[in-house]
Design a protein around this motif. Structure first.
Motif, PDB file in Angstrom:
ATOM      1  N   TRP A 464      18.226  27.601 -10.340  1.00  0.00           N
ATOM      2  CA  TRP A 464      18.408  29.161 -10.527  1.00  0.00           C
ATOM      3  C   TRP A 464      18.487  29.761  -8.990  1.00  0.00           C
ATOM      4  N   ARG A 465      18.927  28.847  -8.042  1.00  0.00           N
ATOM      5  CA  ARG A 465      19.059  29.476  -6.724  1.00  0.00           C
ATOM      6  C   ARG A 465      19.825  30.635  -6.405  1.00  0.00           C
ATOM      7  N   LYS A 466      20.963  30.597  -7.198  1.00  0.00           N
ATOM      8  CA  LYS A 466      21.947  31.568  -6.872  1.00  0.00           C
ATOM      9  C   LYS A 466      21.217  32.898  -7.649  1.00  0.00           C
ATOM     10  N   GLU A 467      20.551  32.810  -8.497  1.00  0.00           N
ATOM     11  CA  GLU A 467      19.919  34.125  -8.966  1.00  0.00           C
ATOM     12  C   GLU A 467      18.811  34.605  -8.198  1.00  0.00           C
ATOM     13  N   ILE A 468      18.027  33.516  -7.745  1.00  0.00           N
ATOM     14  CA  ILE A 468      16.719  33.853  -7.023  1.00  0.00           C
ATOM     15  C   ILE A 468      17.353  34.454  -5.365  1.00  0.00           C
ATOM     16  N   LEU A 469      18.486  34.026  -4.969  1.00  0.00           N
ATOM     17  CA  LEU A 469      18.637  34.702  -3.838  1.00  0.00           C
ATOM     18  C   LEU A 469      19.193  36.062  -3.930  1.00  0.00           C
ATOM     19  N   GLU A 470      19.628  35.937  -5.103  1.00  0.00           N
ATOM     20  CA  GLU A 470      20.547  37.667  -5.385  1.00  0.00           C
ATOM     21  C   GLU A 470      19.285  38.736  -5.551  1.00  0.00           C
ATOM     22  N   GLU A 471      18.096  38.455  -5.899  1.00  0.00           N
ATOM     23  CA  GLU A 471      17.038  39.232  -5.978  1.00  0.00           C
ATOM     24  C   GLU A 471      16.298  39.438  -5.024  1.00  0.00           C
ATOM     25  N   LYS A 472      16.357  41.009  -4.735  1.00  0.00           N
ATOM     26  CA  LYS A 472      15.799  41.391  -3.210  1.00  0.00           C
ATOM     27  C   LYS A 472      14.490  42.196  -3.305  1.00  0.00           C
ATOM     28  N   ASP A 473      13.819  42.273  -4.581  1.00  0.00           N
ATOM     29  CA  ASP A 473      12.820  42.828  -4.910  1.00  0.00           C
ATOM     30  C   ASP A 473      11.695  42.008  -5.344  1.00  0.00           C
ATOM     31  N   GLN A 475       9.199  42.588  -7.094  1.00  0.00           N
ATOM     32  CA  GLN A 475       8.725  42.811  -8.479  1.00  0.00           C
ATOM     33  C   GLN A 475       9.883  41.935  -9.545  1.00  0.00           C
ATOM     34  N   GLU A 476      10.987  42.250  -9.267  1.00  0.00           N
ATOM     35  CA  GLU A 476      12.178  41.769 -10.065  1.00  0.00           C
ATOM     36  C   GLU A 476      12.516  40.440  -9.688  1.00  0.00           C
ATOM     37  N   LEU A 477      12.071  39.832  -8.579  1.00  0.00           N
ATOM     38  CA  LEU A 477      11.995  38.167  -8.370  1.00  0.00           C
ATOM     39  C   LEU A 477      11.084  37.614  -9.019  1.00  0.00           C
ATOM     40  N   LEU A 478       9.846  37.988  -9.048  1.00  0.00           N
ATOM     41  CA  LEU A 478       8.950  37.441  -9.795  1.00  0.00           C
ATOM     42  C   LEU A 478       8.892  37.327 -11.125  1.00  0.00           C
ATOM     43  N   LEU A 479       9.503  38.670 -11.871  1.00  0.00           N
ATOM     44  CA  LEU A 479       9.636  38.694 -13.324  1.00  0.00           C
ATOM     45  C   LEU A 479      10.801  37.687 -13.626  1.00  0.00           C
ATOM     46  N   PHE A 480      11.958  37.457 -12.848  1.00  0.00           N
ATOM     47  CA  PHE A 480      12.767  36.624 -13.111  1.00  0.00           C
ATOM     48  C   PHE A 480      12.427  35.167 -13.229  1.00  0.00           C
ATOM     49  N   LEU A 481      11.331  34.685 -12.330  1.00  0.00           N
ATOM     50  CA  LEU A 481      10.878  33.343 -12.069  1.00  0.00           C
ATOM     51  C   LEU A 481       9.956  33.338 -13.649  1.00  0.00           C
ATOM     52  N   GLN A 482       9.143  34.165 -13.699  1.00  0.00           N
ATOM     53  CA  GLN A 482       8.495  34.162 -15.172  1.00  0.00           C
ATOM     54  C   GLN A 482       9.175  34.003 -16.330  1.00  0.00           C
ATOM     55  N   ASN A 483      10.364  34.772 -16.243  1.00  0.00           N
ATOM     56  CA  ASN A 483      11.274  34.617 -17.585  1.00  0.00           C
ATOM     57  C   ASN A 483      12.519  34.100 -17.341  1.00  0.00           C
ATOM     58  N   LEU A 484      12.608  32.992 -17.092  1.00  0.00           N
ATOM     59  CA  LEU A 484      14.120  32.437 -16.849  1.00  0.00           C
ATOM     60  C   LEU A 484      14.695  32.503 -18.055  1.00  0.00           C
ATOM     61  N   PRO A 485      16.084  32.646 -17.994  1.00  0.00           N
ATOM     62  CA  PRO A 485      16.865  32.678 -19.031  1.00  0.00           C
ATOM     63  C   PRO A 485      17.422  31.163 -19.697  1.00  0.00           C
ATOM     64  N   THR A 486      16.349  30.743 -20.411  1.00  0.00           N
ATOM     65  CA  THR A 486      16.522  29.107 -20.972  1.00  0.00           C
ATOM     66  C   THR A 486      16.532  29.146 -22.343  1.00  0.00           C
ATOM     67  N   ALA A 487      16.777  30.364 -23.134  1.00  0.00           N
ATOM     68  CA  ALA A 487      16.443  30.441 -24.569  1.00  0.00           C
ATOM     69  C   ALA A 487      17.803  29.775 -25.280  1.00  0.00           C
ATOM     70  N   HIS A 488      18.623  29.740 -24.591  1.00  0.00           N
ATOM     71  CA  HIS A 488      19.919  28.875 -25.264  1.00  0.00           C
ATOM     72  C   HIS A 488      20.209  27.503 -24.712  1.00  0.00           C
ATOM     73  N   TRP A 489      19.252  26.845 -24.155  1.00  0.00           N
ATOM     74  CA  TRP A 489      19.409  25.702 -23.428  1.00  0.00           C
ATOM     75  C   TRP A 489      19.591  24.506 -24.560  1.00  0.00           C
ATOM     76  N   ASP A 490      20.310  23.622 -24.181  1.00  0.00           N
ATOM     77  CA  ASP A 490      20.349  22.367 -25.205  1.00  0.00           C
ATOM     78  C   ASP A 490      20.287  21.176 -24.260  1.00  0.00           C
ATOM     79  N   ASP A 491      20.315  19.924 -24.918  1.00  0.00           N
ATOM     80  CA  ASP A 491      19.865  18.621 -24.474  1.00  0.00           C
ATOM     81  C   ASP A 491      20.903  18.447 -23.323  1.00  0.00           C
TER      82      ASP A 491
END
Length: 517
Positions: A464-473, A475-491
């Motif tokens: 998630w490096r691209k999304e991490i580097l885009e977060e400049k705040d 609060q938003e950076l920490l919330l993203f890391l604590q709620n990564l968008p993996t709900a639709h991940w597969d094998d």
């Protein structure tokens, strides 16, 4: 960056439990300390952001990887690599084949051929599976269960680590002796390959003495569902390799577990144990998936398993996080008796009581085997997790200094998001079926849950490096890391994650040594 006042208000108004937030856990009398206050980080020199490498090998490994970043896409060489995985390989064969793959790839791309030299002695980028059993000479990784094809015109997608190429078909595979062109991969070819792979497992398991090293090699890239229950019991060390001894062992261990129930379970309301039982009773309904956990029979089973384990392991007792480790074993073992398309919606109401009893005992013993290897994660102050989070921090600082510096500049501490990754083995970060696939590999790796998990977490962060580097705040950076968008991940996502973790394991294998006394 948020001001100090804003940050205080953010944490102050976060009364509800944020996913990944650090809570006082039962069994640990003090919250985790911040390891950043103890010791300094080893910082590496500047690296290319899209191809993070070890600083000490800039002249070799970086050059090698930059020239071969897309050389391992499944193409005309896919069959050759897959065939190699079927046999034990020495280093000369591996290097010779690697050179041939790189030459062919360079010719197709119209680039000069990479000359053989010191760079080839570095560990090539893996795709899905180590070619030989764990503990052997592992220098090249190939896919046996899944190979992913990509078009040369879209090779720019390689710039984003672990990003799935948009040209990849879902669950694209390459058959031995066949073509790697997705347009020619019919469903019948895939089913034939799956049937062949399942047959290999069945033959191995049916032998008088199962070759556990071969079983680990086959299991690394995923275990077919019909043989997963028996394979997990063997890989966890619960059942013996000798097929004739298995029925007697199962009967004896199941009987032993229910002797524990008879002896200890009535004490759950005693004053000395009632706090433990109360915390277990509170935590179980909070687990996921709710469709499974909230079934009364399942809740009773989990309560018994966790209480008996806590009573029999007084050094740690029950700690929040252990409860999540029951679910994968229970789901895998019950799916042996019911047909369920989605593991999240398993219904146990139609399973006979005697079968549920046996599944409960098997789950207890396999979970105990897992916890035997990571019990320091759950002893007083959870020192195992403290150490692993610190090791992850140091490892990421060497793998991707830009991401590490970005987190540091915004005052995001690894303990604030990675504590849960270690405590729950990523179970809260990915869907349950992905966790089961991940554990296939963990159980086939030496010290998979305690050591290889570190590299999976590093790969997970770099993913998630691209999304991490885009977060400049903050609060938003920490919330993203604590709620990564993996709900639709597969094998397929898990296979890519494991392949990257395997590459990191060999490119940065000395990272944990900095913490060995």
């Amino acid at each position: 960056m948020a001001s100090d006042g804003a940050r205080k208000q953010f944490w102050k108004r976060s009364n509800s439990k944020l996913p990944g937030s650090i809570q006082h856990v039962y069994g640990a009398q003090h919250p985790p300390f911040d390891p950043l206050l103890h010791g300094t980080l080893l910082r590496s020199t500047a690296k290319m952001p899209t191809t993070p490498v070890k600083a000490k090998r800039v002249s070799t490994f970086q050059e090698f990887e930059s020239n071969t970043s897309d050389a391992w896409d499944a193409g005309e060489d896919g069959d050759e690599l897959l065939a190699m995985a079927a046999e034990s390989l020495n280093s000369e064969v591996v290097m010779e084949t690697a050179s041939r793959v790189l030459r062919n790839h360079s010719q197709r791309q119209g680039r000069p051929t990479l000359q053989e030299g010191p760079g080839l002695q570095q560990k090539p980028r893996p795709e899905a599976e180590p070619p030989s059993p764990p503990g052997g000479d592992l220098r090249l990784v190939k896919s046996v269960s899944e190979s992913h094809t990509s078009c040369p015109a879209e090779s720019a997608s390689d710039a984003a680590p672990l990003q799935r190429s948009q040209s990849l078909p879902h669950s694209a595979t390459v058959t031995l002796g066949g073509t790697s062109d997705p347009s020619t991969l019919s469903s019948s070819a895939l089913s034939e390959r799956e049937a062949s792979r399942l047959d290999k497992f069945k033959q191995l398991l049916a032998g008088p003495n199962t070759d556990l090293e071969e079983l680990r090699r086959l299991s690394w890239s995923g275990i077919p569902k019909p043989v997963r229950p028996m394979t997990w019991k063997l890989l966890s060390g619960y059942l013996p390799a000798n097929v004739d001894r298995r029925p007697a062992t199962l009967q004896r261990k199941q009987k032993e577990y229910f002797a524990f129930i008879e002896h200890y379970y009535d004490s759950r309301n005693d004053e000395v144990h009632q706090d433990t039982y109360r915390q277990i009773h509170i935590d179980i309904p909070r687990m996921s998936p709710e469709a499974l956990i909230l079934q009364p029979k399942v809740m009773e089973i989990f309560e018994r398993i966790l209480f008996i384990w806590a009573i029999r392991h007084p050094a740690s007792g029950y700690v929040q996080g252990i409860n999540d480790l029951v679910t994968p074993f229970f789901v895998v073992f019950i799916c042996e008796y019911i047909e369920a398309e989605e593991v999240d919606t398993v219904d146990v109401s139609g399973v006979p009581a005697e079968v549920l009893r046996n599944i409960e005992a098997d789950t207890y013993w396999c979970m105990s085997k897992l916890l035997d290897g990571i019990q320091d994660n759950y002893t007083f102050a959870q020192p195992g997790i403290q150490m692993k989070v610190k090791m992850l921090e140091e490892l990421v600082s060497r793998i991707d200094e830009q991401v590490h510096r970005h987190l540091d500049q915004h005052e995001v501490r690894y303990l604030q998001f990675a504590f849960r990754w270690m405590n729950n083995l990523l179970m809260r970060e990915v869907p349950l079926h992905c966790t089961i696939r991940l554990w296939d590999t963990y159980q086939s790796e030496p010290d998979g849950f305690s050591h290889f998990h570190l590299y999976v977490c590093a790969a997970f962060l770099v993913r998630w490096r691209k999304e991490i580097l885009e977060e400049k705040d903050f609060q938003e950076l920490l919330l993203f890391l604590q709620n990564l968008p993996t709900a639709h991940w597969d094998d397929e996502d898990i296979s890519l994650l494991l392949a990257e973790a395997y590459r990191l394991k060999f490119a940065f294998a000395d990272a944990p040594n900095h913490y060995k006394k």
